[in-house]
Design a protein around this motif. Structure first.
Motif, PDB file in Angstrom:
ATOM      1  N   LYS A   1      44.637  39.341  46.385  1.00  0.00           N
ATOM      2  CA  LYS A   1      44.857  39.111  44.956  1.00  0.00           C
ATOM      3  C   LYS A   1      44.147  37.841  44.518  1.00  0.00           C
ATOM      4  O   LYS A   1      43.576  37.770  43.417  1.00  0.00           O
ATOM      5  N   GLY A   2      44.157  36.811  45.376  1.00  0.00           N
ATOM      6  CA  GLY A   2      43.445  35.579  45.060  1.00  0.00           C
ATOM      7  C   GLY A   2      41.950  35.798  44.969  1.00  0.00           C
ATOM      8  O   GLY A   2      41.261  35.208  44.126  1.00  0.00           O
ATOM      9  N   TRP A   3      41.418  36.654  45.851  1.00  0.00           N
ATOM     10  CA  TRP A   3      39.987  37.002  45.800  1.00  0.00           C
ATOM     11  C   TRP A   3      39.662  37.649  44.459  1.00  0.00           C
ATOM     12  O   TRP A   3      38.650  37.325  43.826  1.00  0.00           O
ATOM     13  N   ILE A   4      40.511  38.555  44.012  1.00  0.00           N
ATOM     14  CA  ILE A   4      40.312  39.225  42.717  1.00  0.00           C
ATOM     15  C   ILE A   4      40.398  38.212  41.577  1.00  0.00           C
ATOM     16  O   ILE A   4      39.554  38.185  40.679  1.00  0.00           O
ATOM     17  N   ASP A   5      41.436  37.367  41.601  1.00  0.00           N
ATOM     18  CA  ASP A   5      41.635  36.386  40.534  1.00  0.00           C
ATOM     19  C   ASP A   5      40.433  35.448  40.412  1.00  0.00           C
ATOM     20  O   ASP A   5      40.008  35.115  39.295  1.00  0.00           O
ATOM     21  N   ARG A   6      39.899  35.004  41.533  1.00  0.00           N
ATOM     22  CA  ARG A   6      38.842  33.990  41.515  1.00  0.00           C
ATOM     23  C   ARG A   6      37.450  34.584  41.299  1.00  0.00           C
ATOM     24  O   ARG A   6      36.582  33.900  40.755  1.00  0.00           O
ATOM     25  N   CYS A   7      37.248  35.834  41.731  1.00  0.00           N
ATOM     26  CA  CYS A   7      35.905  36.421  41.636  1.00  0.00           C
ATOM     27  C   CYS A   7      35.683  37.195  40.343  1.00  0.00           C
ATOM     28  O   CYS A   7      34.621  37.088  39.716  1.00  0.00           O
ATOM     29  N   PHE A   8      36.658  37.966  39.918  1.00  0.00           N
ATOM     30  CA  PHE A   8      36.492  38.805  38.729  1.00  0.00           C
ATOM     31  C   PHE A   8      36.859  38.021  37.468  1.00  0.00           C
ATOM     32  O   PHE A   8      37.780  38.380  36.736  1.00  0.00           O
ATOM     33  N   ILE A   9      36.124  36.974  37.206  1.00  0.00           N
ATOM     34  CA  ILE A   9      36.444  36.104  36.080  1.00  0.00           C
ATOM     35  C   ILE A   9      35.732  36.567  34.812  1.00  0.00           C
ATOM     36  O   ILE A   9      34.759  37.333  34.856  1.00  0.00           O
ATOM     37  N   GLN A  10      36.227  36.086  33.686  1.00  0.00           N
ATOM     38  CA  GLN A  10      35.606  36.396  32.402  1.00  0.00           C
ATOM     39  C   GLN A  10      34.190  35.834  32.364  1.00  0.00           C
ATOM     40  O   GLN A  10      33.933  34.708  32.787  1.00  0.00           O
ATOM     41  N   GLY A  11      33.278  36.632  31.856  1.00  0.00           N
ATOM     42  CA  GLY A  11      31.873  36.235  31.831  1.00  0.00           C
ATOM     43  C   GLY A  11      31.090  36.892  32.946  1.00  0.00           C
ATOM     44  O   GLY A  11      29.938  37.284  32.765  1.00  0.00           O
ATOM     45  N   PHE A  12      31.736  37.044  34.110  1.00  0.00           N
ATOM     46  CA  PHE A  12      31.104  37.738  35.238  1.00  0.00           C
ATOM     47  C   PHE A  12      31.459  39.216  35.239  1.00  0.00           C
ATOM     48  O   PHE A  12      30.574  40.076  35.326  1.00  0.00           O
ATOM     49  N   ALA A  13      32.751  39.539  35.157  1.00  0.00           N
ATOM     50  CA  ALA A  13      33.200  40.923  35.284  1.00  0.00           C
ATOM     51  C   ALA A  13      33.553  41.568  33.950  1.00  0.00           C
ATOM     52  O   ALA A  13      33.482  42.789  33.818  1.00  0.00           O
ATOM     53  N   PHE A  14      33.938  40.775  32.976  1.00  0.00           N
ATOM     54  CA  PHE A  14      34.403  41.328  31.717  1.00  0.00           C
ATOM     55  C   PHE A  14      34.309  40.272  30.625  1.00  0.00           C
ATOM     56  O   PHE A  14      34.007  39.106  30.883  1.00  0.00           O
ATOM     57  N   ASP A  15      34.582  40.706  29.402  1.00  0.00           N
ATOM     58  CA  ASP A  15      34.686  39.778  28.290  1.00  0.00           C
ATOM     59  C   ASP A  15      35.687  40.346  27.293  1.00  0.00           C
ATOM     60  O   ASP A  15      36.026  41.524  27.336  1.00  0.00           O
ATOM     61  N   PHE A  16      36.172  39.520  26.428  1.00  0.00           N
ATOM     62  CA  PHE A  16      37.079  39.952  25.363  1.00  0.00           C
ATOM     63  C   PHE A  16      36.359  39.863  24.027  1.00  0.00           C
ATOM     64  O   PHE A  16      35.534  38.969  23.831  1.00  0.00           O
ATOM     65  N   PRO A  17      36.676  40.768  23.090  1.00  0.00           N
ATOM     66  CA  PRO A  17      37.586  41.914  23.223  1.00  0.00           C
ATOM     67  C   PRO A  17      36.882  43.110  23.862  1.00  0.00           C
ATOM     68  O   PRO A  17      35.672  43.081  24.087  1.00  0.00           O
ATOM     69  N   GLY A  18      37.659  44.147  24.129  1.00  0.00           N
ATOM     70  CA  GLY A  18      37.092  45.408  24.606  1.00  0.00           C
ATOM     71  C   GLY A  18      36.623  45.393  26.039  1.00  0.00           C
ATOM     72  O   GLY A  18      35.591  45.968  26.372  1.00  0.00           O
ATOM     73  N   SER A  19      37.385  44.753  26.946  1.00  0.00           N
ATOM     74  CA  SER A  19      36.950  44.659  28.341  1.00  0.00           C
ATOM     75  C   SER A  19      36.799  46.028  28.990  1.00  0.00           C
ATOM     76  O   SER A  19      35.916  46.248  29.815  1.00  0.00           O
ATOM     77  N   TYR A  20      37.674  46.962  28.636  1.00  0.00           N
ATOM     78  CA  TYR A  20      37.615  48.281  29.269  1.00  0.00           C
ATOM     79  C   TYR A  20      36.379  49.053  28.831  1.00  0.00           C
ATOM     80  O   TYR A  20      35.856  49.875  29.566  1.00  0.00           O
ATOM     81  N   GLU A  21      35.894  48.785  27.619  1.00  0.00           N
ATOM     82  CA  GLU A  21      34.729  49.497  27.115  1.00  0.00           C
ATOM     83  C   GLU A  21      33.421  48.778  27.458  1.00  0.00           C
ATOM     84  O   GLU A  21      32.365  49.395  27.478  1.00  0.00           O
ATOM     85  N   THR A  22      33.491  47.484  27.699  1.00  0.00           N
ATOM     86  CA  THR A  22      32.265  46.708  27.891  1.00  0.00           C
ATOM     87  C   THR A  22      32.258  45.937  29.203  1.00  0.00           C
ATOM     88  O   THR A  22      31.628  44.888  29.302  1.00  0.00           O
ATOM     89  N   GLY A  23      32.986  46.428  30.200  1.00  0.00           N
ATOM     90  CA  GLY A  23      32.996  45.749  31.497  1.00  0.00           C
ATOM     91  C   GLY A  23      31.593  45.593  32.053  1.00  0.00           C
ATOM     92  O   GLY A  23      30.743  46.470  31.899  1.00  0.00           O
ATOM     93  N   PHE A  24      31.340  44.455  32.687  1.00  0.00           N
ATOM     94  CA  PHE A  24      29.984  44.127  33.137  1.00  0.00           C
ATOM     95  C   PHE A  24      29.611  44.742  34.478  1.00  0.00           C
ATOM     96  O   PHE A  24      28.491  44.563  34.947  1.00  0.00           O
ATOM     97  N   LEU A  25      30.537  45.455  35.114  1.00  0.00           N
ATOM     98  CA  LEU A  25      30.258  46.043  36.428  1.00  0.00           C
ATOM     99  C   LEU A  25      30.123  47.558  36.337  1.00  0.00           C
ATOM    100  O   LEU A  25      30.374  48.280  37.293  1.00  0.00           O
ATOM    101  N   LYS A  26      29.709  48.031  35.190  1.00  0.00           N
ATOM    102  CA  LYS A  26      29.550  49.462  34.946  1.00  0.00           C
ATOM    103  C   LYS A  26      28.580  50.079  35.952  1.00  0.00           C
ATOM    104  O   LYS A  26      27.556  49.491  36.286  1.00  0.00           O
ATOM    105  N   GLY A  27      28.929  51.281  36.423  1.00  0.00           N
ATOM    106  CA  GLY A  27      28.062  51.991  37.363  1.00  0.00           C
ATOM    107  C   GLY A  27      28.482  51.830  38.814  1.00  0.00           C
ATOM    108  O   GLY A  27      28.038  52.587  39.675  1.00  0.00           O
ATOM    109  N   LYS A  28      29.348  50.854  39.092  1.00  0.00           N
ATOM    110  CA  LYS A  28      29.831  50.681  40.461  1.00  0.00           C
ATOM    111  C   LYS A  28      31.042  51.579  40.692  1.00  0.00           C
ATOM    112  O   LYS A  28      31.700  52.022  39.757  1.00  0.00           O
TER     113      LYS A  28
END
Length: 225
Positions: free
Chosen positions: A114-141
């Protein structure tokens, strides 16, 4: 799957455990399929699960009132994240498939994962607000959850003491979706009707291999590409 990059995020203290064996099966099968497999063995790495100010190497935006989400987002933009996060994020970026291999601890990931997820999947790298589910940055994986429960199938049934496994998995399975990572499969090993871990360790090698053969067939059967 030939030519694909696979990252296995593995969280178990004992290499000879069921989880360790399942991780080894994944490495073996996917390598034979022509994949390039990288393993982040979190306990062996002594990965730090705590999300703190130390994750930012540069100046803080608001040192008087620390906000981990805001500070790590800005640090990511400026290249000021600490080295261990940068290394893991690079693995994520390069991966076509991410496999999470872990034992279920108190109905969730082990703290180190859980700590790995918290520290690695941060805003700006993995997602952004608003609309994280629609605009996630790791699309295709793609991702796979492979885990053991330590309890019987009956315990994790609708009428069981631990509750319906489908409801327990809901928040865990939602994590990849937020970043537009497609969840291929959840592979659950339970005691009792599926496998008895205490007996599995004492069985003859041929019987132990039957359990691993089942896992191997799962990997060969899943639509991973």
């Amino acid at each position: 799957m030939s030519g694909k990059n696979v990252l296995i995020v593995y969280a178990h203290q004992e290499p000879k455990s069921m989880n360790g064996s399942l991780k080894n099966v994944a490495v073996d099968v996917l390598s034979k399929m022509g994949c390039s497999v990288t393993v982040s063995d979190l306990y062996a790495m002594q990965f730090n699960a705590a999300a703190t100010r130390n994750d930012i190497t540069g100046e803080l935006c608001k040192p008087q009132q620390f906000s981990y989400g805001i500070e790590t987002m800005e640090a990511f933009k400026k290249g000021w994240l600490c080295e261990d996060i940068i290394k893991e994020q690079k693995k994520i970026q390069e991966a076509d498939l991410v496999i999470f291999q872990f034992p279920l601890y108190w109905f969730s990931f082990p703290a180190i994962m859980k700590g790995w997820i918290d520290r690695c999947f941060i805003q700006g790298f993995a997602f952004d607000f608003p609309g994280s589910y629609e605009t996630g940055f790791l699309k295709g994986k793609r991702s796979i959850l492979s885990f053991t429960t330590g309890g019987t199938e009956e315990m994790f049934s609708k009428e069981g003491l631990s509750g319906d496994i489908r409801y327990l998995l809901w928040p865990i399975q939602k994590i990849p979706h937020e970043y537009l990572i497609k969840l291929c499969k959840s592979h659950c090993i339970q005691r009792g009707s599926r496998v008895r871990l205490s007996r599995w360790k004492q069985e003859e090698p041929s019987k132990r291999h039957n359990t691993m053969d089942t896992a191997e067939k799962q990997y060969n059967r899943w639509p991973l590409c």
